[in-house]
Design a protein around this motif. Sequence first.
Motif, PDB file in Angstrom:
ATOM      1  N   ARG A 184       0.858  -1.187   0.000  1.00 38.11           N
ATOM      2  CA  ARG A 184       0.000   0.000   0.000  1.00 38.11           C
ATOM      3  C   ARG A 184       0.892   1.235   0.000  1.00 38.11           C
ATOM      4  O   ARG A 184       1.740   1.412   0.874  1.00 38.11           O
ATOM      5  CB  ARG A 184      -0.908   0.028   1.225  1.00 38.11           C
ATOM      6  CG  ARG A 184      -1.797   1.266   1.243  1.00 38.11           C
ATOM      7  CD  ARG A 184      -2.518   1.420   2.564  1.00 38.11           C
ATOM      8  NE  ARG A 184      -3.645   0.517   2.659  1.00 38.11           N
ATOM      9  CZ  ARG A 184      -4.485   0.510   3.696  1.00 38.11           C
ATOM     10  NH1 ARG A 184      -4.290   1.329   4.714  1.00 38.11           N
ATOM     11  NH2 ARG A 184      -5.496  -0.324   3.720  1.00 38.11           N
ATOM     12  N   VAL A 185       0.681   2.118  -0.990  1.00 40.59           N
ATOM     13  CA  VAL A 185       1.507   3.319  -1.106  1.00 40.59           C
ATOM     14  C   VAL A 185       0.721   4.595  -0.827  1.00 40.59           C
ATOM     15  O   VAL A 185       1.299   5.657  -0.627  1.00 40.59           O
ATOM     16  CB  VAL A 185       2.178   3.400  -2.492  1.00 40.59           C
ATOM     17  CG1 VAL A 185       3.164   2.250  -2.673  1.00 40.59           C
ATOM     18  CG2 VAL A 185       1.146   3.409  -3.612  1.00 40.59           C
ATOM     19  N   ALA A 186      -0.607   4.514  -0.823  1.00 38.73           N
ATOM     20  CA  ALA A 186      -1.434   5.681  -0.537  1.00 38.73           C
ATOM     21  C   ALA A 186      -2.824   5.192  -0.158  1.00 38.73           C
ATOM     22  O   ALA A 186      -3.247   4.106  -0.549  1.00 38.73           O
ATOM     23  CB  ALA A 186      -1.516   6.621  -1.738  1.00 38.73           C
ATOM     24  N   ALA A 187      -3.520   6.002   0.625  1.00 39.31           N
ATOM     25  CA  ALA A 187      -4.877   5.640   1.036  1.00 39.31           C
ATOM     26  C   ALA A 187      -5.583   6.874   1.560  1.00 39.31           C
ATOM     27  O   ALA A 187      -4.953   7.878   1.908  1.00 39.31           O
ATOM     28  CB  ALA A 187      -4.834   4.549   2.118  1.00 39.31           C
ATOM     29  N   ASP A 188      -6.901   6.794   1.611  1.00 43.16           N
ATOM     30  CA  ASP A 188      -7.709   7.830   2.246  1.00 43.16           C
ATOM     31  C   ASP A 188      -8.794   7.127   3.049  1.00 43.16           C
ATOM     32  O   ASP A 188      -9.608   6.376   2.484  1.00 43.16           O
ATOM     33  CB  ASP A 188      -8.331   8.762   1.207  1.00 43.16           C
ATOM     34  CG  ASP A 188      -8.865  10.048   1.819  1.00 43.16           C
ATOM     35  OD1 ASP A 188      -9.156  10.053   3.034  1.00 43.16           O
ATOM     36  OD2 ASP A 188      -8.997  11.043   1.088  1.00 43.16           O
ATOM     37  N   ASP A 189      -8.798   7.375   4.371  1.00 39.32           N
ATOM     38  CA  ASP A 189      -9.826   6.772   5.221  1.00 39.32           C
ATOM     39  C   ASP A 189     -11.040   7.679   5.377  1.00 39.32           C
ATOM     40  O   ASP A 189     -11.961   7.368   6.130  1.00 39.32           O
ATOM     41  CB  ASP A 189      -9.257   6.400   6.592  1.00 39.32           C
ATOM     42  CG  ASP A 189      -8.753   7.609   7.370  1.00 39.32           C
ATOM     43  OD1 ASP A 189      -8.914   8.765   6.900  1.00 39.32           O
ATOM     44  OD2 ASP A 189      -8.184   7.400   8.461  1.00 39.32           O
ATOM     45  N   PHE A 190     -11.045   8.804   4.680  1.00 38.79           N
ATOM     46  CA  PHE A 190     -12.173   9.741   4.642  1.00 38.79           C
ATOM     47  C   PHE A 190     -12.594  10.193   6.041  1.00 38.79           C
ATOM     48  O   PHE A 190     -13.767  10.190   6.399  1.00 38.79           O
ATOM     49  CB  PHE A 190     -13.354   9.131   3.874  1.00 38.79           C
ATOM     50  CG  PHE A 190     -13.008   8.761   2.464  1.00 38.79           C
ATOM     51  CD1 PHE A 190     -12.517   9.714   1.578  1.00 38.79           C
ATOM     52  CD2 PHE A 190     -13.135   7.454   2.018  1.00 38.79           C
ATOM     53  CE1 PHE A 190     -12.171   9.379   0.274  1.00 38.79           C
ATOM     54  CE2 PHE A 190     -12.798   7.104   0.720  1.00 38.79           C
ATOM     55  CZ  PHE A 190     -12.318   8.063  -0.151  1.00 38.79           C
ATOM     56  N   ARG A 191     -11.594  10.630   6.797  1.00 42.43           N
ATOM     57  CA  ARG A 191     -11.838  11.190   8.126  1.00 42.43           C
ATOM     58  C   ARG A 191     -11.281  12.600   8.270  1.00 42.43           C
ATOM     59  O   ARG A 191     -11.386  13.185   9.340  1.00 42.43           O
ATOM     60  CB  ARG A 191     -11.233  10.277   9.203  1.00 42.43           C
ATOM     61  CG  ARG A 191     -11.865   8.901   9.224  1.00 42.43           C
ATOM     62  CD  ARG A 191     -11.313   8.008  10.316  1.00 42.43           C
ATOM     63  NE  ARG A 191     -11.891   6.669  10.228  1.00 42.43           N
ATOM     64  CZ  ARG A 191     -13.079   6.317  10.729  1.00 42.43           C
ATOM     65  NH1 ARG A 191     -13.801   7.222  11.381  1.00 42.43           N
ATOM     66  NH2 ARG A 191     -13.527   5.078  10.598  1.00 42.43           N
ATOM     67  N   ALA A 192     -10.699  13.119   7.192  1.00 40.28           N
ATOM     68  CA  ALA A 192     -10.024  14.419   7.306  1.00 40.28           C
ATOM     69  C   ALA A 192     -10.314  15.322   6.120  1.00 40.28           C
ATOM     70  O   ALA A 192      -9.449  16.086   5.692  1.00 40.28           O
ATOM     71  CB  ALA A 192      -8.515  14.211   7.466  1.00 40.28           C
ATOM     72  N   LEU A 207      -0.329   8.457 -10.733  1.00 38.31           N
ATOM     73  CA  LEU A 207      -0.112   7.024 -10.566  1.00 38.31           C
ATOM     74  C   LEU A 207       0.684   6.498 -11.749  1.00 38.31           C
ATOM     75  O   LEU A 207       0.464   6.895 -12.887  1.00 38.31           O
ATOM     76  CB  LEU A 207      -1.449   6.292 -10.472  1.00 38.31           C
ATOM     77  CG  LEU A 207      -2.406   6.762  -9.375  1.00 38.31           C
ATOM     78  CD1 LEU A 207      -3.729   6.006  -9.462  1.00 38.31           C
ATOM     79  CD2 LEU A 207      -1.783   6.605  -7.998  1.00 38.31           C
ATOM     80  N   SER A 208       1.593   5.573 -11.457  1.00 36.12           N
ATOM     81  CA  SER A 208       2.400   4.961 -12.515  1.00 36.12           C
ATOM     82  C   SER A 208       2.959   3.647 -11.997  1.00 36.12           C
ATOM     83  O   SER A 208       2.770   3.282 -10.840  1.00 36.12           O
ATOM     84  CB  SER A 208       3.539   5.900 -12.955  1.00 36.12           C
ATOM     85  OG  SER A 208       4.415   6.163 -11.873  1.00 36.12           O
ATOM     86  N   GLY A 209       3.690   2.941 -12.862  1.00 33.59           N
ATOM     87  CA  GLY A 209       4.209   1.629 -12.475  1.00 33.59           C
ATOM     88  C   GLY A 209       3.100   0.594 -12.470  1.00 33.59           C
ATOM     89  O   GLY A 209       2.003   0.808 -13.000  1.00 33.59           O
ATOM     90  N   ASP A 210       3.380  -0.561 -11.882  1.00 32.84           N
ATOM     91  CA  ASP A 210       2.372  -1.613 -11.758  1.00 32.84           C
ATOM     92  C   ASP A 210       1.579  -1.340 -10.483  1.00 32.84           C
ATOM     93  O   ASP A 210       2.089  -1.497  -9.370  1.00 32.84           O
ATOM     94  CB  ASP A 210       3.038  -2.982 -11.673  1.00 32.84           C
ATOM     95  CG  ASP A 210       3.712  -3.381 -12.982  1.00 32.84           C
ATOM     96  OD1 ASP A 210       3.600  -2.620 -13.968  1.00 32.84           O
ATOM     97  OD2 ASP A 210       4.358  -4.441 -13.015  1.00 32.84           O
ATOM     98  N   TYR A 211       0.309  -0.954 -10.625  1.00 31.65           N
ATOM     99  CA  TYR A 211      -0.454  -0.522  -9.458  1.00 31.65           C
ATOM    100  C   TYR A 211      -1.896  -0.988  -9.545  1.00 31.65           C
ATOM    101  O   TYR A 211      -2.395  -1.391 -10.605  1.00 31.65           O
ATOM    102  CB  TYR A 211      -0.398   0.998  -9.306  1.00 31.65           C
ATOM    103  CG  TYR A 211      -1.241   1.778 -10.292  1.00 31.65           C
ATOM    104  CD1 TYR A 211      -2.596   2.004 -10.059  1.00 31.65           C
ATOM    105  CD2 TYR A 211      -0.682   2.294 -11.465  1.00 31.65           C
ATOM    106  CE1 TYR A 211      -3.373   2.718 -10.965  1.00 31.65           C
ATOM    107  CE2 TYR A 211      -1.454   3.013 -12.367  1.00 31.65           C
ATOM    108  CZ  TYR A 211      -2.793   3.219 -12.114  1.00 31.65           C
ATOM    109  OH  TYR A 211      -3.573   3.923 -13.018  1.00 31.65           O
TER     110      TYR A 211
END
Length: 259
Positions: free
Chosen positions: A40-48, A87-91
């Motif tokens: 996991r390289v990025a995420a948003d938990d939608f709390r901010a 975003l780039s690479g294999d993702y």
Amino acid sequence: MGTAVCLPFRGLIGGPIAALALTLPALALAWCEPPRALQRVAADDFRAGLARWRLEAEDVRAVVTATGGVLDIATPAGLTLWWREPLSGDYAVRFTAVALPAPPGAGALAGRLSDLNMFWNATDTDGQPPRERSGRFADYDSLQAYYVGFGANGNTTTRLRLYGDGRRELLAGLAEGTAAEPGEAPITPQARLHLARPMTVEIVSRAPTADDPVHLRWQLDGQPLFTRADPAPRLRGHFALRTTASRLQIRDFEVLQCR
């Protein structure tokens, strides 16, 4: 142009992939094999709030909030929400979505389920990040991008398109009755939105290999719906959620890379 495969959950149509019985983790391993692994390289938990997104709304009555773990989108007209990081690479991009009735401000379209849509690997014509647009759908015709419209047109169509050179080329699709374009399969219940039913969407973008030329996988609840094998695929750019006259709730957004 390459090979487009549309998989309406009953079996494979016209392609070499036989992964329908695999679980979501197994599908992930199918394109990210050892010694590499998904991270996991990025995420948003939608709390901010929406600091990590750029909102483009056609109608000022659109309401978008990100609190309590839920991204809530209620809009009477066109709306696009861009993830700010390229975003780039294999993702893979992965999230859970729920469709609810469109808000009262949508007029004659109020109450409908429609348009869980998304762009990815999107750039402007010069290869730069997408410039800011109005939220009106036609304003995005100049993008270079892949696009899926899931449960679009009042939940009567689900399609994969390629944007480029001012065109929205249909690569594969499922549609209801008179809404169908030539070559499309009949839409199935699994390719429609259902009221308040959570759905896990996963988009895989990866460099093709000699053993596996498929660079694009669009998967729902662990099952591939669209795949693509182009000789010159789009492998980098920006991701956006897109909708119109709808209400959607998004949870657990994350970006994974195969490293």
